[in-house]
Structure formats: structure tokens, C-alpha cells
Design a protein around this motif. Structure first.
Motif, PDB file in Angstrom:
ATOM      1  N   ALA A 187      10.697   3.216  11.003  1.00 21.39           N
ATOM      2  CA  ALA A 187      10.071   4.476  10.232  1.00 21.39           C
ATOM      3  C   ALA A 187      11.049   5.056   9.138  1.00 21.39           C
ATOM      4  N   GLN A 188      12.527   4.295   9.098  1.00 18.10           N
ATOM      5  CA  GLN A 188      13.852   4.093   7.644  1.00 18.10           C
ATOM      6  C   GLN A 188      12.583   3.423   7.308  1.00 18.10           C
ATOM      7  N   GLU A 189      11.965   2.858   6.523  1.00 20.75           N
ATOM      8  CA  GLU A 189      12.017   2.375   5.538  1.00 20.75           C
ATOM      9  C   GLU A 189      10.614   2.746   4.797  1.00 20.75           C
ATOM     10  N   VAL A 190      10.168   3.349   5.972  1.00 16.77           N
ATOM     11  CA  VAL A 190       9.111   3.855   4.921  1.00 16.77           C
ATOM     12  C   VAL A 190       9.360   5.438   4.522  1.00 16.77           C
TER      13      VAL A 190
ATOM     14  N   THR B  39      13.403  13.386   3.696  1.00 17.40           N
ATOM     15  CA  THR B  39      12.783  11.865   2.786  1.00 17.40           C
ATOM     16  C   THR B  39      12.792  13.401   1.839  1.00 17.40           C
ATOM     17  N   ALA B  40      12.287  14.740   1.960  1.00 19.08           N
ATOM     18  CA  ALA B  40      11.842  15.165   0.858  1.00 19.08           C
ATOM     19  C   ALA B  40      13.496  15.832   0.208  1.00 19.08           C
ATOM     20  N   ASP B  41      15.052  16.141   1.384  1.00 19.14           N
ATOM     21  CA  ASP B  41      16.250  16.386   1.458  1.00 19.14           C
ATOM     22  C   ASP B  41      16.639  15.183   0.195  1.00 19.14           C
ATOM     23  N   TRP B  42      16.401  13.769   0.626  1.00 20.00           N
ATOM     24  CA  TRP B  42      17.072  12.377   0.295  1.00 20.00           C
ATOM     25  C   TRP B  42      16.632  12.555  -1.205  1.00 20.00           C
ATOM     26  N   ILE B  43      15.428  12.941  -1.550  1.00 17.39           N
ATOM     27  CA  ILE B  43      15.523  12.626  -2.888  1.00 17.39           C
ATOM     28  C   ILE B  43      15.743  13.727  -3.426  1.00 17.39           C
ATOM     29  N   GLY B  44      15.937  15.061  -3.164  1.00 19.07           N
ATOM     30  CA  GLY B  44      16.467  16.543  -3.796  1.00 19.07           C
ATOM     31  C   GLY B  44      18.651  15.869  -4.146  1.00 19.07           C
ATOM     32  N   ASN B  45      18.348  15.571  -3.523  1.00 26.82           N
ATOM     33  CA  ASN B  45      19.888  15.063  -2.754  1.00 26.82           C
ATOM     34  C   ASN B  45      21.145  14.267  -4.157  1.00 26.82           C
ATOM     35  N   SER B  46      19.709  12.521  -4.094  1.00 20.99           N
ATOM     36  CA  SER B  46      20.110  11.914  -5.157  1.00 20.99           C
ATOM     37  C   SER B  46      20.082  12.262  -5.903  1.00 20.99           C
TER      38      SER B  46
ATOM     39  N   GLU C  44       0.596  -1.482  -0.226  1.00 22.53           N
ATOM     40  CA  GLU C  44       0.090  -0.210   0.200  1.00 22.53           C
ATOM     41  C   GLU C  44       0.398   1.022   0.040  1.00 22.53           C
ATOM     42  N   LEU C  45       1.733   1.270   0.862  1.00 17.31           N
ATOM     43  CA  LEU C  45       2.524   2.557   0.617  1.00 17.31           C
ATOM     44  C   LEU C  45       3.930   2.796  -0.559  1.00 17.31           C
ATOM     45  N   ARG C  46       3.941   1.015  -1.573  1.00 14.19           N
ATOM     46  CA  ARG C  46       4.617   1.671  -2.787  1.00 14.19           C
ATOM     47  C   ARG C  46       3.281   2.467  -3.228  1.00 14.19           C
ATOM     48  N   ALA C  47       2.223   1.978  -3.818  1.00 17.02           N
ATOM     49  CA  ALA C  47       1.552   1.825  -4.449  1.00 17.02           C
ATOM     50  C   ALA C  47       0.899   3.784  -4.177  1.00 17.02           C
ATOM     51  N   GLN C  48       0.679   4.367  -3.142  1.00 14.69           N
ATOM     52  CA  GLN C  48      -0.145   5.383  -2.644  1.00 14.69           C
ATOM     53  C   GLN C  48       1.466   6.525  -2.731  1.00 14.69           C
ATOM     54  N   ALA C  49       3.249   5.807  -2.217  1.00 13.75           N
ATOM     55  CA  ALA C  49       3.861   6.542  -3.579  1.00 13.75           C
ATOM     56  C   ALA C  49       3.964   6.700  -4.778  1.00 13.75           C
TER      57      ALA C  49
ATOM     58  N   VAL D  91      11.262   3.636   0.563  1.00 14.01           N
ATOM     59  CA  VAL D  91       9.986   3.109  -0.110  1.00 14.01           C
ATOM     60  C   VAL D  91      10.269   4.579  -0.505  1.00 14.01           C
ATOM     61  N   ILE D  92       9.465   6.484  -0.090  1.00 14.62           N
ATOM     62  CA  ILE D  92       9.222   6.835  -0.652  1.00 14.62           C
ATOM     63  C   ILE D  92       9.975   6.842  -1.243  1.00 14.62           C
ATOM     64  N   ALA D  93      11.711   7.494  -0.694  1.00 15.14           N
ATOM     65  CA  ALA D  93      12.912   8.239  -1.447  1.00 15.14           C
ATOM     66  C   ALA D  93      12.622   7.078  -3.450  1.00 15.14           C
ATOM     67  N   ARG D  94      12.852   6.298  -3.156  1.00 13.82           N
ATOM     68  CA  ARG D  94      12.510   5.268  -3.683  1.00 13.82           C
ATOM     69  C   ARG D  94      12.524   5.224  -4.970  1.00 13.82           C
ATOM     70  N   THR D  95      10.823   5.209  -4.540  1.00 16.25           N
ATOM     71  CA  THR D  95       9.715   5.555  -5.686  1.00 16.25           C
ATOM     72  C   THR D  95       9.704   6.638  -6.409  1.00 16.25           C
ATOM     73  N   GLY D  96      10.011   8.606  -5.590  1.00 15.02           N
ATOM     74  CA  GLY D  96       9.979   9.151  -6.397  1.00 15.02           C
ATOM     75  C   GLY D  96      10.907   9.348  -7.085  1.00 15.02           C
ATOM     76  N   ILE D  97      12.846   8.889  -6.476  1.00 12.61           N
ATOM     77  CA  ILE D  97      13.370   8.688  -7.567  1.00 12.61           C
ATOM     78  C   ILE D  97      12.829   8.535  -8.721  1.00 12.61           C
ATOM     79  N   GLU D  98      13.054   6.765  -8.628  1.00 15.31           N
ATOM     80  CA  GLU D  98      12.254   5.980 -10.187  1.00 15.31           C
ATOM     81  C   GLU D  98      11.202   6.309 -10.728  1.00 15.31           C
ATOM     82  N   VAL D  99      10.051   7.498 -10.383  1.00 18.41           N
ATOM     83  CA  VAL D  99       9.579   7.479 -10.681  1.00 18.41           C
ATOM     84  C   VAL D  99       9.612   8.815 -11.772  1.00 18.41           C
TER      85      VAL D  99
END
Length: 404
Positions: free
Chosen positions: A349-352, A241-248, A119-124, A355-363
Motif C-alpha cells: 500500500a505504501q508503494e501504491v 496521498t492527496a495531502d502528500w501531493i499537496g504538502n510536497s 498499469e498503476l502508473r499508467a492509470q495515475a 506511485v500515485i503521489a509522485r506521478t501526480g507531482i511530476e504531471v
């Protein structure tokens, strides 16, 4: 005994351009524990040494999370902009110690662990696609402000129980709070009032969300305690998490090692994300710990009640543990990016966040396969925050594509 050098302001333009170099200079000039001053000339110690940070976070008795010990409270005005991040004396999980802290950490961990990973991956993916739909036809965008800074809050709001309509207001409030500037107090108030309303709604009508599970916990926490803990979870979950996406994405767009991932591959996404946790971690400094008695740390005289700031990025780049100067990739997770000790980020919380960061980058890579940096890399700047100096913008260009 080392002479105590003049304290260094934990602010200034270099936090916006080259924070990593700044931490290296601080360590060369001041050692593993550097005297610093915060806004208003408030003194503190910045712990930059890997071993010293391990010592501080591993000894919750000597280096307590109880902000009531602070010897500077009489100097702190009610409107001090750093107060929301330093730690007002409120009953959140961040400022409890001992058995009560362990009970609250377990309550939070259990509530988050019950999130269905599918569900988390689908929502992300859903929210990521919606955000990309809004920009994909333009051929250019600021991928930080129009994407990365919005995605985690929208996903977390849904998981925790907030309505989707509350997402934009929560994003603004959270950004103002972590920036530690004029809008910090108003941002905290917006987050607090939104959380109080959520818990009142869930107390009357429980649902399948994190807030409802926290209210139902058998340990019997008050609504006030849960309010403060949910606020901590939103702050700690969204902006890093937002900065993890941006920095990556910045790393992948500026380092040729990751070029293959930008053209249809995904094999380097995890490697880039892990390297960011070592080299450009989202949460670079944390406030804090307070000495429960006089002691010495890294050769410095730390007095009872002194504030110690955890220099996570400084410790990650400590040459004492980075003797070859190499980047730690390939799965090495001995960094401090999620903290250490009993107050570290709970594993669920680390896992959440991952998942959000990796999904965001992959999309982004799936939907905008020829995405490229639209400005010189050296022109990128960061927020002035001493805590989360993420990118203020990341302008990119790409071939326009239709929305899904």
C-alpha cells in the motif's frame, strides 16, 4: 513523578496555521506524553516522543488496537463526529488483534501487491492528465481542491473495482469523514453503502481488481469483514496521498532548494516527498491504542482503558532523535509516517501511494512548467482535522496551455 498538567484541547485555529510549532510547544510544556481532550471533553493521551511511540506501537498486548477496551464508551454519543476516525467497535483490520489481524493484513497486502505497477502508473498518469486538462487553459487554479484532492480517489477507485462515475461522490464522503465534523457520519455511510454494492457486484461477477481478489482469498473472510477492510483502505489510501501531493507541492513552491525541479527537472521530487514525510506528514495523529492495564508511559500514569493517540508528526520532530535539527532527506525512512509495528501500513500500500503521489507531482511539473504560488505562503491554511490537517487550498498561477 511528573505532575499531570491540565489537558490541552486537540483542536483550535493553530491546527490550521502552524501545527508543527504547536506540537513543539506541547512537548516543551508537557513532555513526551501530553494529556489532551477531544470534542466533548473526552480525555486521551497524545504520544509525542519518538521512543515512547516506538514502545506503544511495538507492544500490541499492553497497548492494544482493540477499541472495546476504551473506558470512555459510556460517554460517547452515537453521533459523536470523531467516532468514524476514533474507532467504532466494528470488525475491520484496524480493530482486530493477534493471529486474525495477521491473516487479514496478509489478505489486504496480497490483494494490493497483485496490482501491476505499470498499469498503476499508467492509470495515475491518465487521471492526472484528465484533471490537468480541465484547468490548464485557465492560467490559475487551486491545485489542492481541483487536482490533489481528486487524483488518489480516482486511481484507487479503479484499482479497487469502483466505477469512475463513483469517484466524485467518494471524494466528498472521504473528505467529510476525515474532517471529523458535522458531515462525518454521512460520509461514512456513503462510503459503506458504495462498498457493499461493489462487493455484491464482484461476488456475482469477479473482475481483475482488488475487491475481487479479497473476496477470493482462501482464508474465508465474510463480506462484512471485507466491506470494513475496503473502507479502511479507501480512507487510508486517498486522503493521506492527496495531502502528500499537496504538502510536497507547497514545499517545492515555497522553498528555493527545489526551484530547479519547477523548471523541467525531476531530481528533487523524491527528496521533497521524503522531507514532507518527516516535516509535514499527511497523517499527523492516529487514533489509537488502548491500554490493557494500568501502566506508566513517559512519566505519565496511564490507566487501563485509556486512549492513546499516536502523534506521528510530533515523534518525527522529537529533538531526542533530531539533535542537529536537520531535515531527514536522502532516503532516510525511519519516520513514523506509515506507522510502526504490526498495524503499520502494508508495504504494497505504501508503494501504491508513492506511485500515485509522485506521478501526480511530476504531471503537474511536466504540464505546467512555470507553475508558481499565487498567494503569500503565510496565508495558506489547513483543515481543522486533528488527524489529517492538510491544506485547504493551494492557489497557483501558470502560463495557460492547451489540453492534451
Amino acid at each position: 513523578m511528573k505532575p499531570t498538567p491540565a489537558p490541552v484541547p486537540l483542536s483550535g485555529p493553530r491546527f490550521r496555521t502552524e501545527p508543527a510549532a504547536l506540537y513543539r510547544e506541547l512537548r516543551r510544556e508537557h513532555g513526551a506524553v501530553a494529556p489532551v481532550v477531544l470534542d466533548g471533553d473526552v480525555p486521551a493521551w497524545l504520544v509525542l516522543g519518538y521512543r515512547e511511540l516506538h514502545q506503544v506501537t511495538g507492544d500490541p498486548v499492553l497497548f492494544s488496537r482493540d477499541s472495546g477496551l476504551w473506558n470512555q464508551w459510556e460517554r460517547i454519543p452515537a453521533d459523536w463526529p470523531l467516532l468514524p476516525m476514533i474507532g467504532p467497535r466494528q470488525p475491520s483490520v484496524l480493530h482486530t488483534v493477534g493471529e486474525r489481524h495477521r491473516e487479514r493484513a496478509a489478505m489486504i497486502g496480497n490483494a494490493i501487491e497483485a496490482v501491476d505497477p505499470h498499469e498503476l502508473r499508467a492509470q495515475a498518469e491518465k487521471f492526472a492528465d484528465e484533471l490537468i486538462d480541465a484547468i490548464c487553459a485557465k492560467g490559475q487554479t487551486d491545485i489542492v481542491t481541483e487536482y490533489a484532492a481528486l487524483l488518489p480517489a480516482r486511481v484507487l477507485a479503479r484499482l479497487y473495482g469502483f466505477s469512475d462515475a463513483q469517484g466524485p461522490g467518494l471524494v466528498t464522503a472521504l473528505n467529510d469523514l476525515v474532517n471529523g465534523r458535522e458531515g462525518a457520519a454521512a460520509g461514512r455511510q456513503h462510503l459503506a453503502s458504495s462498498t457493499v454494492r461493489l462487493l455484491a457486484e464482484r461476488r456475482a461477477a469477479p473482475a481483475h481488481d482488488v475487491a475481487s481478489r479479497m473476496l477470493a482469498d482462501a482464508a474465508g473472510f465474510t463480506d462484512e469483514e471485507i466491506t470494513h477492510d475496503l473502507m479502511v483502505m479507501m480512507v487510508a489510501g486517498h486522503q493521506p496521498t492527496a495531502d502528500w501531493i499537496g504538502n510536497s507541492l507547497r514545499l517545492m513552491l515555497t522553498d528555493e532548494r527545489f526551484a530547479a525541479s519547477l523548471f523541467g527537472g525531476r531530481h528533487s521530487v523524491a527528496e521533497a516527498m521524503n522531507e514532507v514525510l518527516w516535516e509535514d506528514t499527511p497523517l499527523q495523529n492516529v487514533a489509537g491504542r488502548w491500554a490493557s492495564r494500568d501502566t506508566r508511559l513517559g512519566g505519565r500514569p496511564v490507566r487501563s482503558g485509556d486512549l492513546l493517540l499516536l502523534g506521528l508528526q510530533g515523534a518525527n520532530s522529537d529533538p531526542q532523535v533530531r539533535t542537529d535539527g536537520s531535515a531527514f532527506t536522502g532516503g532516510n525512512s525511519a519516520h513514523f509516517s506509515f506507522g510502526h509495528g504490526e498495524h503499520r501500513c502494508p508495504f504494497p500500500a505504501q508503494e501504491v501511494a508513492e506511485v500515485i503521489a509522485r506521478t501526480g507531482i511530476e504531471v503537474v511539473l511536466d504540464r505546467l512548467p512555470d507553475v508558481d504560488l499565487a498567494v503569500p505562503a503565510e496565508s495558506l491554511t489547513r483543515r481543522p482535522s486533528p488527524w489529517l490537517p492538510g491544506l485547504t487550498e493551494l492557489p497557483v498561477r501558470f502560463t495557460p496551455v492547451p489540453a492534451l
